[in-house]
Design an enzyme around this catalytic site. Structure first.
Site, PDB file in Angstrom:
ATOM      1  CE  LYS A   2     -25.205   5.851 -72.748  1.00  0.00           C
ATOM      2  NZ  LYS A   2     -23.945   6.336 -73.328  1.00  0.00           N
TER       3      LYS A   2
HETATM    4  C1  E4P Z   1     -24.335   7.450 -76.563  1.00  0.00           C
HETATM    5  O1  E4P Z   1     -24.579   7.733 -75.422  1.00  0.00           O
HETATM    6  C2  E4P Z   1     -23.127   6.773 -77.002  1.00  0.00           C
HETATM    7  O2  E4P Z   1     -22.118   6.985 -76.053  1.00  0.00           O
HETATM    8  C3  E4P Z   1     -22.573   7.291 -78.303  1.00  0.00           C
HETATM    9  O3  E4P Z   1     -23.274   8.386 -78.808  1.00  0.00           O
HETATM   10  C4  E4P Z   1     -22.207   6.249 -79.290  1.00  0.00           C
HETATM   11  O4  E4P Z   1     -21.619   6.868 -80.398  1.00  0.00           O
HETATM   12  P1  E4P Z   1     -20.725   6.093 -81.457  1.00  0.00           P
HETATM   13  O5  E4P Z   1     -21.627   5.386 -82.410  1.00  0.00           O
HETATM   14  O6  E4P Z   1     -19.953   7.181 -82.140  1.00  0.00           O
HETATM   15  O7  E4P Z   1     -19.857   5.132 -80.693  1.00  0.00           O
END
Ligand code: E4P
Length: 215
Positions: free
Chosen positions: A87
């Site tokens: 990622k």
């Molecule tokens: C995506 O991969 C992120 O980990 C995640 O969806 C972020 O979500 P949040 O805005 O609830 O922190």
């Protein structure tokens, strides 16, 4: 539509996996910190533990923000397990790193995407997944779902194979709307997945059937 769970909590991953609807897991440094996972060795071990629960892709995020750092970290992560997806944040060096990993056959997830232009760049670099954060857009009074719609249109116009991974999902309607718009994947908290089960007519209907069965 694939369902990923957006957590580093092993019990929640197991619960979703046991229900038979889980296609993968996404994590991020904040989710790892929330579970109290500290130190490089523990972090790497935790990713392997997640891979051993789920049968799908597991996104593990790099911390470096320069090309060389992201490549070195990403290669170590990718070696942990065949289903690890590296990622990478949507920044200039991140796009370079995504291109690098694409050429090496390593899967990537381009994260922190908030615009159609960013999603176009991620697809051009060959990202396996692109993660538009719809909840965080909604939080600043911008329509997160319209971003999913725009990315779907752009990717379909040119046949980009990058999968749209709707992220930052807050509630079940986000999942349903993303499905209507053609997102390939939704990564959700367990609570949003479980909320899809609920309907008062199901509850009352089942109670009635069970009561009638006793007659
Ligand atoms: C995506 O991969 C992120 O980990 C995640 O969806 C972020 O979500 P949040 O805005 O609830 O922190």
């Amino acid at each position: 539509m694939k369902f990923f769970i957006d957590t580093a909590n092993l019990a929640q991953i197991k619960e979703a996996q046991d229900m038979g609807v889980l296609d993968g897991v996404t994590t991020n440094p904040s989710l790892m910190a929330k579970e109290g996972i500290k130190g490089q060795n523990n972090i790497l071990k935790h990713y392997v533990d997640i891979c051993n629960i789920t049968t799908g892709d597991v996104s593990a995020e790099v911390i470096a923000t320069d090309f060389e750092g992201m490549v070195s970290e990403g290669e170590s992560l990718a070696q942990l397990h065949e289903r690890i997806v590296v990622k990478i944040p949507m920044i200039k060096d991140g796009i370079k790193a995504i291109k690098y990993f694409t050429e090496k056959g390593i899967k990537t997830n381009c994260t922190l995407v908030f615009s159609a232009g960013q999603a176009l760049l991620a697809a051009k670099a060959g990202a396996t997944y692109v993660s538009p954060f719809i909840g965080r857009l909604d939080d600043v009074s911008t329509d997160g779902l319209s971003l999913i719609d725009d990315i779907r249109l752009i990717y379909d116009n040119y046949g980009f194979e990058t999968q749209i991974l709707a992220a930052s999902i807050r509630h079940p309607m986000h999942i349903i709307d993303c499905a209507k718009l053609g997102a390939d994947v939704a990564t959700c908290p367990l609570s949003a997945i479980m909320a899809l089960l609920n309907h008062p007519l199901t509850t009352s209907g089942l109670a009635q059937f069970l009561a009638d069965a006793k007659k």
